[in-house]
Design a protein around this motif. Sequence first.
Motif, PDB file in Angstrom:
ATOM      1  N   ALA A   1     -12.911  10.572   6.844  1.00 12.14           N
ATOM      2  CA  ALA A   1     -14.213  10.753   6.202  1.00 12.14           C
ATOM      3  C   ALA A   1     -14.180  12.036   5.374  1.00 12.14           C
ATOM      4  O   ALA A   1     -13.399  12.955   5.658  1.00 12.14           O
ATOM      5  CB  ALA A   1     -15.314  10.831   7.250  1.00 12.14           C
ATOM      6  N   GLU A   2     -15.030  12.088   4.352  1.00 16.49           N
ATOM      7  CA  GLU A   2     -15.104  13.290   3.518  1.00 16.49           C
ATOM      8  C   GLU A   2     -16.575  13.599   3.240  1.00 16.49           C
ATOM      9  O   GLU A   2     -17.434  13.304   4.060  1.00 16.49           O
ATOM     10  CB  GLU A   2     -14.260  13.098   2.257  1.00 16.49           C
ATOM     11  CG  GLU A   2     -12.777  12.822   2.599  1.00 16.49           C
ATOM     12  CD  GLU A   2     -11.856  12.729   1.420  1.00 16.49           C
ATOM     13  OE1 GLU A   2     -11.764  13.711   0.659  1.00 16.49           O
ATOM     14  OE2 GLU A   2     -11.222  11.661   1.245  1.00 16.49           O
ATOM     15  N   SER A   3     -16.892  14.189   2.114  1.00 12.39           N
ATOM     16  CA  SER A   3     -18.259  14.634   1.861  1.00 12.39           C
ATOM     17  C   SER A   3     -19.172  13.448   1.541  1.00 12.39           C
ATOM     18  O   SER A   3     -18.715  12.378   1.120  1.00 12.39           O
ATOM     19  CB  SER A   3     -18.274  15.625   0.698  1.00 12.39           C
ATOM     20  OG  SER A   3     -18.005  14.963  -0.524  1.00 12.39           O
ATOM     21  N   THR A   4     -20.482  13.654   1.711  1.00 15.76           N
ATOM     22  CA  THR A   4     -21.437  12.578   1.460  1.00 15.76           C
ATOM     23  C   THR A   4     -21.441  12.139  -0.003  1.00 15.76           C
ATOM     24  O   THR A   4     -21.827  11.010  -0.304  1.00 15.76           O
ATOM     25  CB  THR A   4     -22.870  13.005   1.844  1.00 15.76           C
ATOM     26  OG1 THR A   4     -23.204  14.216   1.156  1.00 15.76           O
ATOM     27  CG2 THR A   4     -22.989  13.220   3.334  1.00 15.76           C
ATOM     28  N   ALA A   5     -20.993  13.012  -0.906  1.00 10.62           N
ATOM     29  CA  ALA A   5     -20.986  12.644  -2.327  1.00 10.62           C
ATOM     30  C   ALA A   5     -20.092  11.443  -2.593  1.00 10.62           C
ATOM     31  O   ALA A   5     -20.400  10.609  -3.450  1.00 10.62           O
ATOM     32  CB  ALA A   5     -20.537  13.834  -3.178  1.00 10.62           C
ATOM     33  N   VAL A   6     -18.992  11.322  -1.852  1.00  8.68           N
ATOM     34  CA  VAL A   6     -18.047  10.223  -2.074  1.00  8.68           C
ATOM     35  C   VAL A   6     -17.890   9.313  -0.863  1.00  8.68           C
ATOM     36  O   VAL A   6     -17.146   8.335  -0.923  1.00  8.68           O
ATOM     37  CB  VAL A   6     -16.657  10.774  -2.492  1.00  8.68           C
ATOM     38  CG1 VAL A   6     -16.722  11.439  -3.854  1.00  8.68           C
ATOM     39  CG2 VAL A   6     -16.102  11.742  -1.449  1.00  8.68           C
ATOM     40  N   GLN A   7     -18.581   9.600   0.241  1.00  8.24           N
ATOM     41  CA  GLN A   7     -18.407   8.793   1.449  1.00  8.24           C
ATOM     42  C   GLN A   7     -18.786   7.325   1.264  1.00  8.24           C
ATOM     43  O   GLN A   7     -18.131   6.451   1.845  1.00  8.24           O
ATOM     44  CB  GLN A   7     -19.187   9.404   2.610  1.00  8.24           C
ATOM     45  CG  GLN A   7     -18.870   8.776   3.965  1.00  8.24           C
ATOM     46  CD  GLN A   7     -17.398   8.915   4.346  1.00  8.24           C
ATOM     47  OE1 GLN A   7     -16.818   9.979   4.192  1.00  8.24           O
ATOM     48  NE2 GLN A   7     -16.798   7.846   4.844  1.00  8.24           N
ATOM     49  N   PRO A   8     -19.812   6.993   0.480  1.00  9.72           N
ATOM     50  CA  PRO A   8     -20.080   5.555   0.281  1.00  9.72           C
ATOM     51  C   PRO A   8     -18.876   4.801  -0.284  1.00  9.72           C
ATOM     52  O   PRO A   8     -18.566   3.691   0.161  1.00  9.72           O
ATOM     53  CB  PRO A   8     -21.253   5.554  -0.704  1.00  9.72           C
ATOM     54  CG  PRO A   8     -21.959   6.836  -0.437  1.00  9.72           C
ATOM     55  CD  PRO A   8     -20.859   7.824  -0.142  1.00  9.72           C
ATOM     56  N   GLY A   9     -18.195   5.398  -1.258  1.00 10.19           N
ATOM     57  CA  GLY A   9     -17.004   4.762  -1.798  1.00 10.19           C
ATOM     58  C   GLY A   9     -15.894   4.653  -0.763  1.00 10.19           C
ATOM     59  O   GLY A   9     -15.172   3.651  -0.692  1.00 10.19           O
ATOM     60  N   ILE A  10     -15.745   5.684   0.059  1.00 14.02           N
ATOM     61  CA  ILE A  10     -14.731   5.666   1.121  1.00 14.02           C
ATOM     62  C   ILE A  10     -15.029   4.562   2.117  1.00 14.02           C
ATOM     63  O   ILE A  10     -14.132   3.799   2.525  1.00 14.02           O
ATOM     64  CB  ILE A  10     -14.681   7.044   1.812  1.00 14.02           C
ATOM     65  CG1 ILE A  10     -14.148   8.105   0.841  1.00 14.02           C
ATOM     66  CG2 ILE A  10     -13.815   6.988   3.072  1.00 14.02           C
ATOM     67  CD1 ILE A  10     -14.301   9.525   1.329  1.00 14.02           C
ATOM     68  N   ASP A  11     -16.289   4.454   2.539  1.00 17.86           N
ATOM     69  CA  ASP A  11     -16.658   3.381   3.471  1.00 17.86           C
ATOM     70  C   ASP A  11     -16.432   1.999   2.848  1.00 17.86           C
ATOM     71  O   ASP A  11     -15.993   1.063   3.533  1.00 17.86           O
ATOM     72  CB  ASP A  11     -18.124   3.522   3.880  1.00 17.86           C
ATOM     73  CG  ASP A  11     -18.365   4.689   4.828  1.00 17.86           C
ATOM     74  OD1 ASP A  11     -17.405   5.151   5.456  1.00 17.86           O
ATOM     75  OD2 ASP A  11     -19.531   5.134   4.928  1.00 17.86           O
ATOM     76  N   TYR A  12     -16.738   1.880   1.581  1.00 16.88           N
ATOM     77  CA  TYR A  12     -16.528   0.608   0.879  1.00 16.88           C
ATOM     78  C   TYR A  12     -15.051   0.198   0.935  1.00 16.88           C
ATOM     79  O   TYR A  12     -14.721  -0.948   1.287  1.00 16.88           O
ATOM     80  CB  TYR A  12     -17.010   0.750  -0.562  1.00 16.88           C
ATOM     81  CG  TYR A  12     -16.517  -0.330  -1.504  1.00 16.88           C
ATOM     82  CD1 TYR A  12     -16.914  -1.652  -1.358  1.00 16.88           C
ATOM     83  CD2 TYR A  12     -15.646  -0.007  -2.542  1.00 16.88           C
ATOM     84  CE1 TYR A  12     -16.463  -2.629  -2.233  1.00 16.88           C
ATOM     85  CE2 TYR A  12     -15.197  -0.969  -3.418  1.00 16.88           C
ATOM     86  CZ  TYR A  12     -15.598  -2.281  -3.261  1.00 16.88           C
ATOM     87  OH  TYR A  12     -15.142  -3.244  -4.123  1.00 16.88           O
ATOM     88  N   PHE A  13     -14.150   1.105   0.605  1.00 17.78           N
ATOM     89  CA  PHE A  13     -12.723   0.824   0.693  1.00 17.78           C
ATOM     90  C   PHE A  13     -12.321   0.487   2.130  1.00 17.78           C
ATOM     91  O   PHE A  13     -11.583  -0.469   2.389  1.00 17.78           O
ATOM     92  CB  PHE A  13     -11.912   2.042   0.218  1.00 17.78           C
ATOM     93  CG  PHE A  13     -11.640   2.083  -1.251  1.00 17.78           C
ATOM     94  CD1 PHE A  13     -10.509   1.488  -1.785  1.00 17.78           C
ATOM     95  CD2 PHE A  13     -12.501   2.739  -2.109  1.00 17.78           C
ATOM     96  CE1 PHE A  13     -10.240   1.543  -3.140  1.00 17.78           C
ATOM     97  CE2 PHE A  13     -12.252   2.798  -3.479  1.00 17.78           C
ATOM     98  CZ  PHE A  13     -11.119   2.194  -3.992  1.00 17.78           C
TER      99      PHE A  13
END
Length: 486
Positions: free
Chosen positions: A275-287
């Motif tokens: 996991a990383e910052s909330t700014a990019v977490q939606p994209g991370i979860d999507y992947f």
Amino acid sequence: MASRMVRSLPLNPLRFRCRSLNSTASSDAAAAAAAVSPLNFVEKLSPAAPAAAKTIDLDNTERLFAGLPTTKLLRSSAILHAVAVEPTVDVGSWVMRSRLMDVAPVRGAVLRVVKHTFFEHFCAGEDAEEAVRTVGKLNRTGLRGMLDYAPEDAEDNEACDRNTAEFLRTVESARSLPPSSVSFIVVKITAICPIDLLGRVSDLLRWQCKDPSFQLPWKRDSFPIFSASSPLYHTPRQPEHLTPQEERDLLLAHQRLQTLCQKCQEANIPLCVDAESTAVQPGIDYFTYAAVITHNKHEPFVYGTMQAYRKDARERLLLASEEAEKRGVVMGIKLVRGAYMPSERKLADSLGQESPIHNTIQDTHDCYNECASFMLEKITSRSGAVVLATHNVKSGKLAAAKARDLGIGNQKLEFAQLYGMAESFSFGLRNAGFQVSKYMPFGNVDMVIPYLLRRAEENRGMLSASTLDRQLMRKELWRRLKAATL
């Protein structure tokens, strides 16, 4: 101990009950709770752990540190004490973030000092081969390694391709070790998808959450990413759709992740997405969830990471777990507290928004314990697997007691701590019969500076994350000195 009150969380229209790991319940009460709703976190702890259960003993330092030579113990103790001195951390952090690092002689001198002190303590090496050798040494002490090639925030496809090649090289190198020495290969999506593109994807996913009629033609099958309390303030206005080139770049990023998944499956080593910052977490979860749908049909192979310091962690964990059950896939989760608190609060404040991080440390502890309890319950129903990554001894002991109480073995439960931190706790868990991994980043010194700065912040101050280790290491060194002089 008294049971916690039922807490209703703002996941409308869903409601779920949460009781932390330190709750107790009779078998009748637990059965009644289980019948309430599949959307409930259900606690089934019996009043006491079985007599046969081993306890986590952190008092016997001779046994805890039996595998560590005195030179290693001295070095580790010295570095942890140095990091605990706040002026040392302040000055070091300032230097590494300052323009002085643009001056070649200064940069070279600083990196040499960092390499032979903090880098060697907190990192596994500069390349895959060195990291694998470090895992081999670690494995002789009864611990396993989570190998993390440490680049972050790749800027373009060329950098992403280089990083992917190094991830694949890491998997290949790990195959030279005895089976199960490496528990996971760890990947950051920001290393295999350009950071600007991942931010764009996250913005578009957030906007679709605000406006479900907003269409994303490139979007693949995935799980729910947001809860009602997830922060959406990063995207105040409708973003532009991806350009054709961005869609091609996004496809390349998916292909990189798919290639890495296939390589890990060939080596029989699970893959964990950080996991990383909330700014990019939606994209991370999507992947992550797209990969879970493809690869976790029978066993947990791709693991996502949930940060318990986020206010929406419980709801997001629940939604992902519910979706996994609907689709007949097995959800693997690495549960952590989180490592981006200062930057998250700073960003939210700059936008006039409430921080996405819990307001108190106790709220974070409660959230972590409740999520851990939920995942342990999932393991008993054969619908989940969990890595409990924690340095908090109380959380670890509560989770260990519940795992013993439920008869959970090591197949789908792993404890984990960062390499160079919480050594005594890792060895205590190992001695109690649990499977334990160390999170082991590697890469050149330049690359891991962001990681080292986060560790410095974690360990600063005399009441920091390393307090227990410093105390126990001093105790053991004093014991060894007395034994040598008698």
